[in-house]
Write an enzyme that holds these catalytic residues in place. Structure first.
Site, PDB file in Angstrom:
ATOM      1  N   LYS A  13      -1.679  39.029  -4.609  1.00 18.35           N
ATOM      2  CA  LYS A  13      -1.093  37.730  -4.331  1.00 18.35           C
ATOM      3  C   LYS A  13      -1.697  36.740  -5.540  1.00 18.35           C
ATOM      4  O   LYS A  13      -1.001  35.897  -6.014  1.00 18.35           O
ATOM      5  CB  LYS A  13      -1.370  36.994  -2.971  1.00 18.35           C
ATOM      6  N   ARG A  88      -0.331  31.638   6.802  1.00 17.00           N
ATOM      7  CA  ARG A  88      -0.828  32.800   7.127  1.00 17.00           C
ATOM      8  C   ARG A  88      -0.413  33.035   8.873  1.00 17.00           C
ATOM      9  O   ARG A  88      -0.637  34.215   9.257  1.00 17.00           O
ATOM     10  CB  ARG A  88      -2.521  32.986   6.924  1.00 17.00           C
ATOM     11  N   ARG A 127     -12.304  45.725  -6.694  1.00 10.24           N
ATOM     12  CA  ARG A 127     -12.389  44.305  -7.063  1.00 10.24           C
ATOM     13  C   ARG A 127     -13.743  43.753  -7.450  1.00 10.24           C
ATOM     14  O   ARG A 127     -14.651  43.843  -6.686  1.00 10.24           O
ATOM     15  CB  ARG A 127     -11.599  43.425  -6.053  1.00 10.24           C
ATOM     16  N   ARG A 160     -17.092  40.881  -3.269  1.00  9.33           N
ATOM     17  CA  ARG A 160     -17.117  40.037  -2.270  1.00  9.33           C
ATOM     18  C   ARG A 160     -17.559  40.581  -0.821  1.00  9.33           C
ATOM     19  O   ARG A 160     -17.212  41.949  -0.641  1.00  9.33           O
ATOM     20  CB  ARG A 160     -15.647  39.479  -2.075  1.00  9.33           C
ATOM     21  N   ARG A 171      -9.486  42.835   8.207  1.00  7.18           N
ATOM     22  CA  ARG A 171      -8.669  41.969   7.441  1.00  7.18           C
ATOM     23  C   ARG A 171      -7.159  42.346   7.545  1.00  7.18           C
ATOM     24  O   ARG A 171      -6.106  41.610   7.854  1.00  7.18           O
ATOM     25  CB  ARG A 171      -8.895  41.641   6.066  1.00  7.18           C
TER      26      ARG A 171
HETATM   27  P1  AP5 Z   1      -6.046  40.129  -5.604  1.00 10.69           P
HETATM   28  O1  AP5 Z   1      -4.881  39.637  -6.699  1.00 10.69           O
HETATM   29  O2  AP5 Z   1      -7.279  39.463  -5.908  1.00 10.69           O
HETATM   30  O3  AP5 Z   1      -5.170  40.221  -4.456  1.00 10.69           O
HETATM   31  P2  AP5 Z   1      -5.078  39.032  -3.301  1.00 10.69           P
HETATM   32  O4  AP5 Z   1      -3.635  39.511  -2.655  1.00 10.69           O
HETATM   33  O5  AP5 Z   1      -4.771  37.858  -3.568  1.00 10.69           O
HETATM   34  O6  AP5 Z   1      -6.200  39.501  -2.068  1.00 10.69           O
HETATM   35  P3  AP5 Z   1      -7.149  38.671  -1.390  1.00 10.69           P
HETATM   36  O7  AP5 Z   1      -8.187  39.440  -0.917  1.00 10.69           O
HETATM   37  O8  AP5 Z   1      -7.774  37.269  -2.288  1.00 10.69           O
HETATM   38  O9  AP5 Z   1      -6.397  38.211  -0.237  1.00 10.69           O
HETATM   39  P4  AP5 Z   1      -6.898  37.497   0.969  1.00 10.69           P
HETATM   40  O10 AP5 Z   1      -5.476  37.223   1.390  1.00 10.69           O
HETATM   41  O11 AP5 Z   1      -7.252  38.507   1.636  1.00 10.69           O
HETATM   42  O12 AP5 Z   1      -8.039  36.793   0.568  1.00 10.69           O
HETATM   43  P5  AP5 Z   1      -8.057  35.189   0.540  1.00 10.69           P
HETATM   44  O13 AP5 Z   1      -9.222  34.906  -0.420  1.00 10.69           O
HETATM   45  O14 AP5 Z   1      -7.043  34.592   0.374  1.00 10.69           O
HETATM   46  O15 AP5 Z   1      -5.898  41.742  -6.402  1.00 10.69           O
HETATM   47  C1  AP5 Z   1      -6.748  42.515  -5.664  1.00 10.69           C
HETATM   48  C2  AP5 Z   1      -7.519  43.473  -6.446  1.00 10.69           C
HETATM   49  O16 AP5 Z   1      -6.214  44.256  -6.750  1.00 10.69           O
HETATM   50  C3  AP5 Z   1      -7.979  42.773  -7.787  1.00 10.69           C
HETATM   51  O17 AP5 Z   1      -9.170  43.546  -8.167  1.00 10.69           O
HETATM   52  C4  AP5 Z   1      -6.795  43.020  -8.759  1.00 10.69           C
HETATM   53  O18 AP5 Z   1      -7.412  43.071 -10.035  1.00 10.69           O
HETATM   54  C5  AP5 Z   1      -6.260  44.264  -8.383  1.00 10.69           C
HETATM   55  N1  AP5 Z   1      -4.652  44.408  -8.538  1.00 10.69           N
HETATM   56  C6  AP5 Z   1      -4.038  43.129  -8.327  1.00 10.69           C
HETATM   57  N2  AP5 Z   1      -2.733  43.436  -8.680  1.00 10.69           N
HETATM   58  C7  AP5 Z   1      -2.848  44.798  -9.129  1.00 10.69           C
HETATM   59  C8  AP5 Z   1      -1.767  45.842  -9.566  1.00 10.69           C
HETATM   60  N3  AP5 Z   1      -0.328  45.628  -9.341  1.00 10.69           N
HETATM   61  N4  AP5 Z   1      -2.288  47.117  -9.598  1.00 10.69           N
HETATM   62  C9  AP5 Z   1      -3.517  47.348  -9.658  1.00 10.69           C
HETATM   63  N5  AP5 Z   1      -4.588  46.670  -9.248  1.00 10.69           N
HETATM   64  C10 AP5 Z   1      -4.193  45.354  -9.086  1.00 10.69           C
HETATM   65  O19 AP5 Z   1      -8.669  34.698   1.952  1.00 10.69           O
HETATM   66  C11 AP5 Z   1     -10.089  35.125   2.393  1.00 10.69           C
HETATM   67  C12 AP5 Z   1     -10.370  34.862   3.844  1.00 10.69           C
HETATM   68  O20 AP5 Z   1     -10.363  33.140   3.871  1.00 10.69           O
HETATM   69  C13 AP5 Z   1      -9.351  35.400   4.831  1.00 10.69           C
HETATM   70  O21 AP5 Z   1      -9.573  36.455   5.367  1.00 10.69           O
HETATM   71  C14 AP5 Z   1      -9.442  34.129   5.820  1.00 10.69           C
HETATM   72  O22 AP5 Z   1     -10.711  34.354   6.595  1.00 10.69           O
HETATM   73  C15 AP5 Z   1      -9.670  32.839   5.036  1.00 10.69           C
HETATM   74  N6  AP5 Z   1      -8.377  32.303   4.963  1.00 10.69           N
HETATM   75  C16 AP5 Z   1      -7.462  31.783   3.609  1.00 10.69           C
HETATM   76  N7  AP5 Z   1      -6.562  31.312   3.896  1.00 10.69           N
HETATM   77  C17 AP5 Z   1      -6.403  31.145   5.083  1.00 10.69           C
HETATM   78  C18 AP5 Z   1      -5.317  30.576   6.211  1.00 10.69           C
HETATM   79  N8  AP5 Z   1      -4.049  30.032   5.362  1.00 10.69           N
HETATM   80  N9  AP5 Z   1      -5.613  30.863   7.501  1.00 10.69           N
HETATM   81  C19 AP5 Z   1      -6.607  31.149   7.811  1.00 10.69           C
HETATM   82  N10 AP5 Z   1      -7.690  31.652   7.176  1.00 10.69           N
HETATM   83  C20 AP5 Z   1      -7.629  31.623   5.887  1.00 10.69           C
END
Ligand code: AP5
Length: 214
Positions: A13, A88, A127, A160, A171
């Site tokens: 994402k 979410r 990552r 991370r 997660r």
């Molecule tokens: P990446 O693009 O970083 O993936 P992502 O989907 O953004 O992953 P996140 O871990 O950031 O998502 P998340 O939703 O769990 O965490 P967030 O930070 O939002 O890609 C992942 C890896 O794959 C990278 O290394 C990239 O280079 C690689 N990659 C990407 N595309 C690829 C491809 N096509 N092929 C190969 N490799 C690829 O949230 C963290 C925490 O915050 C949550 O767990 C929660 O506790 C809290 N939080 C955040 N928002 C909320 C909310 N709205 N409500 C409640 N809690 C929340």
């Protein structure tokens, strides 16, 4: 243009949201990045969010909704945004719709980046995130020019805490329980777009652009 990115943790994402933001000149709003910046600066919000994030659980809806509503007030949101990690849960989606409706607005696209669970754990362990600017890389699919050093700001890279396999598993469980229902929610609004997130990053982006328009 107002866009929501959906998909499991690690589906890509953030990677795609950054590209969309740059191409369409709209801000990339990542709730995860906002929480991590607050944790780094040891704010009250950061301390509250960390308790949940370290366990792989969601931060309570009221904290997230308040944060995002505040962010929408900033001038750069006037032509739209790409939301990464929000909403979410159904209550978050309803709060978003309500706020938009008050201004006669709506979300244009909800993009679901599809990646099966078995791919996710492998991806997450590779990552690396920059401690300075938050840029993300992958040791295999998107490596930095110099190992362990951020291409953007030169700071060092880390795995991370919530990317450790046991936390990623939790997660994924939380995602299937609380976020998967949003797929039906946005399907019923006829704005859901599904893209295959197992493809190469550029191919995923080109498939998204085909839907959003050049
Ligand atoms: P990446 O693009 O970083 O993936 P992502 O989907 O953004 O992953 P996140 O871990 O950031 O998502 P998340 O939703 O769990 O965490 P967030 O930070 O939002 O890609 C992942 C890896 O794959 C990278 O290394 C990239 O280079 C690689 N990659 C990407 N595309 C690829 C491809 N096509 N092929 C190969 N490799 C690829 O949230 C963290 C925490 O915050 C949550 O767990 C929660 O506790 C809290 N939080 C955040 N928002 C909320 C909310 N709205 N409500 C409640 N809690 C929340």
């Amino acid at each position: 243009m107002k866009i929501i990115m959906l998909g499991a943790p690690g589906a890509g994402k953030g990677t795609q949201a950054k590209k969309i933001a740059s191409k369409y000149n709209i801000p990339h709003i990542s709730t995860g990045d906002i929480f991590r910046a607050n944790i780094k600066n040891n704010t009250e919000l950061g301390r509250k969010a960390k308790v949940y994030m370290d366990k792989g659980e969601y931060v309570p809806d009221e904290l997230v909704v308040a944060l995002i509503m505040d962010r929408f007030k900033e001038a750069d949101c006037k032509n739209g945004y790409v939301l990464d990690g929000f909403p979410r849960t159904i209550p978050q989606a309803e709060a978003l719709d309500k706020a938009l409706l008050e201004n006669g607005e709506q979300i244009d696209f909800a993009i679901d980046v599809l990646v099966p669970d078995e791919h996710i754990i492998k991806r997450m362990s590779g990552r690396r995130a920059c401690v300075g600017c938050g840029a993300t890389y992958h040791i295999q699919y998107n490596p930095t020019k110099t190992e362990g050093v951020c291409d953007v700001c030169g700071e060092s890279l880390i795995l991370r805490d919530d990317d450790k396999p046991e936390i990623v598993q939790n997660r994924l469980t939380v995602y299937h329980e609380k976020t998967q229902p949003l797929i039906d929610y946005y399907t019923s609004k006829e704005i859901l777009v599904e893209v295959d997130g197992t493809k190469d990053m550029e191919e995923v982006f080109s498939n998204i652009v085909n839907v959003l328009g050049k």
